[in-house]
Structures are given as structure tokens and as C-alpha cells.
Design an enzyme around this catalytic site. Sequence first.
Site, PDB file in Angstrom:
ATOM      1  N   LEU A 138     -16.221  35.831  29.542  1.00  0.00           N
ATOM      2  CA  LEU A 138     -17.364  35.063  30.042  1.00  0.00           C
ATOM      3  C   LEU A 138     -18.679  35.474  29.381  1.00  0.00           C
ATOM      4  O   LEU A 138     -19.714  34.885  29.671  1.00  0.00           O
ATOM      5  CB  LEU A 138     -17.491  35.221  31.560  1.00  0.00           C
ATOM      6  CG  LEU A 138     -16.267  34.826  32.389  1.00  0.00           C
ATOM      7  CD1 LEU A 138     -16.543  35.028  33.869  1.00  0.00           C
ATOM      8  CD2 LEU A 138     -15.852  33.386  32.107  1.00  0.00           C
ATOM      9  N   TYR A 151      -0.021  54.342  40.987  1.00  0.00           N
ATOM     10  CA  TYR A 151       0.000  54.422  39.533  1.00  0.00           C
ATOM     11  C   TYR A 151       1.372  54.927  39.105  1.00  0.00           C
ATOM     12  O   TYR A 151       1.746  56.064  39.415  1.00  0.00           O
ATOM     13  CB  TYR A 151      -1.099  55.373  39.066  1.00  0.00           C
ATOM     14  CG  TYR A 151      -1.375  55.372  37.584  1.00  0.00           C
ATOM     15  CD1 TYR A 151      -2.444  54.660  37.065  1.00  0.00           C
ATOM     16  CD2 TYR A 151      -0.574  56.091  36.700  1.00  0.00           C
ATOM     17  CE1 TYR A 151      -2.724  54.664  35.700  1.00  0.00           C
ATOM     18  CE2 TYR A 151      -0.834  56.099  35.334  1.00  0.00           C
ATOM     19  CZ  TYR A 151      -1.907  55.392  34.841  1.00  0.00           C
ATOM     20  OH  TYR A 151      -2.179  55.394  33.501  1.00  0.00           O
ATOM     21  N   GLU A 195     -13.875  40.945  31.262  1.00  0.00           N
ATOM     22  CA  GLU A 195     -13.094  41.309  30.072  1.00  0.00           C
ATOM     23  C   GLU A 195     -13.498  40.544  28.817  1.00  0.00           C
ATOM     24  O   GLU A 195     -12.667  40.221  27.968  1.00  0.00           O
ATOM     25  CB  GLU A 195     -11.599  41.127  30.356  1.00  0.00           C
ATOM     26  CG  GLU A 195     -11.118  41.972  31.522  1.00  0.00           C
ATOM     27  CD  GLU A 195      -9.635  41.846  31.801  1.00  0.00           C
ATOM     28  OE1 GLU A 195      -8.871  41.575  30.859  1.00  0.00           O
ATOM     29  OE2 GLU A 195      -9.229  42.027  32.964  1.00  0.00           O
ATOM     30  N   GLY A 200     -11.644  50.438  22.422  1.00  0.00           N
ATOM     31  CA  GLY A 200     -10.312  49.991  21.996  1.00  0.00           C
ATOM     32  C   GLY A 200      -9.195  50.513  22.871  1.00  0.00           C
ATOM     33  O   GLY A 200      -8.052  50.622  22.428  1.00  0.00           O
ATOM     34  N   SER A 226      -7.891  49.243  25.783  1.00  0.00           N
ATOM     35  CA  SER A 226      -7.184  48.315  26.668  1.00  0.00           C
ATOM     36  C   SER A 226      -5.683  48.546  26.612  1.00  0.00           C
ATOM     37  O   SER A 226      -5.099  48.783  25.545  1.00  0.00           O
ATOM     38  CB  SER A 226      -7.473  46.868  26.266  1.00  0.00           C
ATOM     39  OG  SER A 226      -6.654  45.959  26.984  1.00  0.00           O
TER      40      SER A 226
END
Length: 547
Positions: free
Chosen positions: A277, A463, A274, A129, A131
Site C-alpha cells: 500500500l 511458534y 508489507e 531482506g 522476510s
Amino acid sequence: MLWSGWGDPAKAAPLPEGTAGLLRDLLGVRPAAAAPPALRALKVADPRLSGADLTALAAIVGDGNVRADAETRVRHTRGKSTPDLLRIRAGETSDAPDAVVLPGSHEEVLAVLGECAARRIAVVPFGGGTSVVGGLEPVLSEAGRTSTPHGAPAAPRGVDAFIALDLRRMDRLVEIDEVSRTAVLQPGLRAPDAEALLAERGFTLGHFPQSFEWATIGGFAAARSSGQASAGYGRFDDMVVGLTVATPEGALDLGRAPKSAAGPDLRQLVLGSEGALGVITSVTVRIRPVPEAREYEGWRFASFDAGAAALRRLAQDGPLPTVLRLSDETETMVGLADPSAIGEGASSAGCLAVLGFEGTPADVAARRAGAAEVLRDAGGEPLGAGPGEKWEHGRFNAPYLRDSLLDAGAFAETLETAAFWSDVPELYEAVRTALTGTLSEAGTPPLVMCHISHVYPSGASLYFTVVSAQGEDPVEHWARAKRAANDAIVDAGGTISHHHGVGTDHRDWYAKEIGPLGAAVLRAVKERVDPAGILNPGVLVPPAPEA
């Protein structure tokens, strides 16, 4: 994991008063108007699944492995980006799954996908979880309850409910091949558990992203994760030599050898997909012996340009450390490389580089000595082991710091990109300018920090961390700045993501990056493996142009 923040609630800590004062005086941050609601106070809409739907799914995975209670659904709502957390803290649960399904095997995943395709139920694979790009926010049909970010195409009409396919029960180390130095891991295995199981046999993956404590093996593969020791061990997609994937149309079993000339490598099609697919049900990875020695150190450079040039020399000509990262002037001044020391004036002028070396004692000593010669020649000043060891000790703490900043009323978020070395300076300036300009114009001047965290002979990643006041509508406030930064990345020749992924947040810019034909190829693959359009709809795959 904390439902309204990051990680273990026991590790949460308030900001030091000095830091809170600095935010107030420098950025105009004011305490949040109200504390987040209690989890039990959150309301979620009734599930849009029928009793027959739930019964059919339970017949596959077992009654106890289909859950539609409010708390379980809230805990599977969206990911862990700052907008995600702000929305859940405000009690917004419109993107909650209609149920959570926990399969226990590849065969059960295949059966669930087949049942959901027949019943027109969307499926969002769920690992840790973690993401941060909208990867857990499907876009349903007009009858559904999810919003449509950035004009994303909805799922086909009639797909108006979705399940979170939580893979936590698939958490085994299946086998180790010590001769080939490979291991077969199930997708729901969390990274710390994978490391512990491998260490029992004397091996390691060497994959330690900032999400390490909570992310899963399947998530690493699905998002092309990159760990903090990527200079030495490579990205996660470099480690993968085999994959098993479940789709509504059947299974894919990929990877007969480390490398092959038998056509295009379909492993690369699945890596980074992700969940759009297929659902990864096992991963075969390269493993390495646990290093005998680990040493970390810090170096100071007069400027970010000078430090980047030194990192490029090491990346191109060696010797290459296992960990190699460089903070810019602002990040060094704030002390973000050691989150526990922020606000304590721990850092001075210039730019801090952190190096880590892992391997045999002789190899570590030789590479450390060779790198020191290069860095001194490039103008670096050795700072000893202290800065490197502080970074290593606190390298998973930054997300907890973000929670503390949100609690104090600040906005804190990250974004990342990558480019060839010749484009890095322009990309760095373009993104900083876009973020600073957009947020300042909105009345919330930000603190924009950056570091290089992953290097290659031909380029590097950047970043960025952004801290500002939240503004009247913090979610839309950030959305404007993020769009400006995404535009700047594309215009400056960078990739829209180096390791966070595409999700829904980056999908429109990903379409620009791969071009119309590339997008059409991806849609064609999606249509073949997922003709009903149930796999994470709206995520990753660019929509077809309007006629």
C-alpha cells in the site's frame, strides 16, 4: 548478510558430530548431495529494464544508486525462509530483481514510485531482506519471470519487470523528543544501529526480535514485528505513534497524537501492509529509558499445559515479566532455548520457561518476587539464573543453527500463529498433528517443537520449529506440510500470522481470515493508492474472485 544463508558468515559454525549423528539416526538425515555454488557462478537473466528506464531512475537517485550487476541482484533475491535458501542454493535466480534502486529521501521515493508507475515497473521495498513468508517475491504479469504462488493474481498486464527499492541510505535517527519520549527514525535504519543511537541519549526501543541483527525499522512496521521482550515493551505496532508513507498517488503523513478519535486510525492500515500500500519513509516511535537492571531466570513445569496455565496467570493478573516464554517438552528436551548446547544433553524432562525482568533494581526485584510466588503456586520449579542467561546470550543464534542444519542435509523451518487462551490447546495439537502427519506420510518423520513467545491477557502466540530430512524435492515437500499446517491454523481458530506477516505464502489463508468483504475493502484501498498495481504485486492483498 550471507547471500545463501543467514547473517554474518563469520558466525556460521558446523553442527557438532553428536548432533549430526542424532539427525542421521533419529530422522534419517543424510549429507547434502552437493555444496551450494559460489556466488560468482550464479547466472541471472538480463534485466528487463530498458536503458531509458535505468537512466530515468538514475536521474532521481544518482548514477551510483541504480545497480543492475548480477551480485547485487542476487543479494536482493527473495527473503530468508528455508525454501528461499534452498532455491538460491540450487542456483535458482528466476525471482531476481531487474535492478536495485537506493533512494536517499522521502522525496526521492515519491519520485521513483511516480516514474515506475508511469513506466509499468513493479517496486518491492527492501529493508533487511529478512522476510520468511514470500514478502519479497512479486507476482508479475504473464510476460514476467516470477512464478505465481498459490494461484496469486499477477500484476496488471504490462508490468513485467521489477526493482528492489533498497532503503539502506535512509538510515538516520532524525530527532528525539525527550519530553514526549518519542523518536523519528528513517526506515532503512537497522535495529542494532537504532539501539546504539538511542542509547547515546539514554533511551531504548526495547524491540529485540530474532531478526534483530539485520532487520530494519521500516520492516518492523511493515510486518507488525514482535520482539522477544514484548511482554514488557509491547509489539512494534504498539510503539508506533506516527508514519510517513510514499505512494504512487502521493504521501500520507499519519499521527498527530498518541491516540485519536478522529475517525479510523489510518496508521493501523499502513502497519502490516508489507509494501503493498506504500513505502514507509519515516516512523515515529515511543521510546523508554534504558533499564538500570536486567535479570533472567528459568523455571521448569511438568507439562506444557501446566506451564501455559502459569503464563496465563501472569499475563492476566501479573506481575508481568518483560520477557515471558515457554518451551514444550520436545523443544526443552532438544535444548532449543540454548542453541549452543543442542546435542549436549543440556536439558531434562518437563518444560522450560524463561523469564526476564528489566527496569529499576527495585521494580525488577518486586516483580521477580511476585512472579516467583505465582509460578510456585502453579507448580513451577525454580532453576535459577542459568537457563535464562543462556537463552539471553544465544537468543539471536537460531537462524545460524538453521544454516548448519541445511549444510548437514536436514530441513529446518519455522511457522507461528496466535489464538485466545481458550483455543491455544486445540491449536497446538492441530498444528503438531498436521505437520507430523504430512511429513511422516511423505517418508520424512519430523521433530516438531513449539514455544509460547508472546503473551497477552486474552491469548498467546505459538511458534513452531520443524526439523526433518529434506526428501527428494524439499521445497515442494515443505509446501505440502505448510499448507496442511495453515489449514489447521484456520480451522482451529488461530490467526495465520502473529508476527511473520502474510506475504504470498499466507495470503490465501489471510483471505479466509478476513472474509470476502474484508478482502474487498483491502483491494479498494490498494486500487486508490496504487492504481497501476506496481507496489509489491501479489503480496498481502487477496485477489478478486473470478467472475
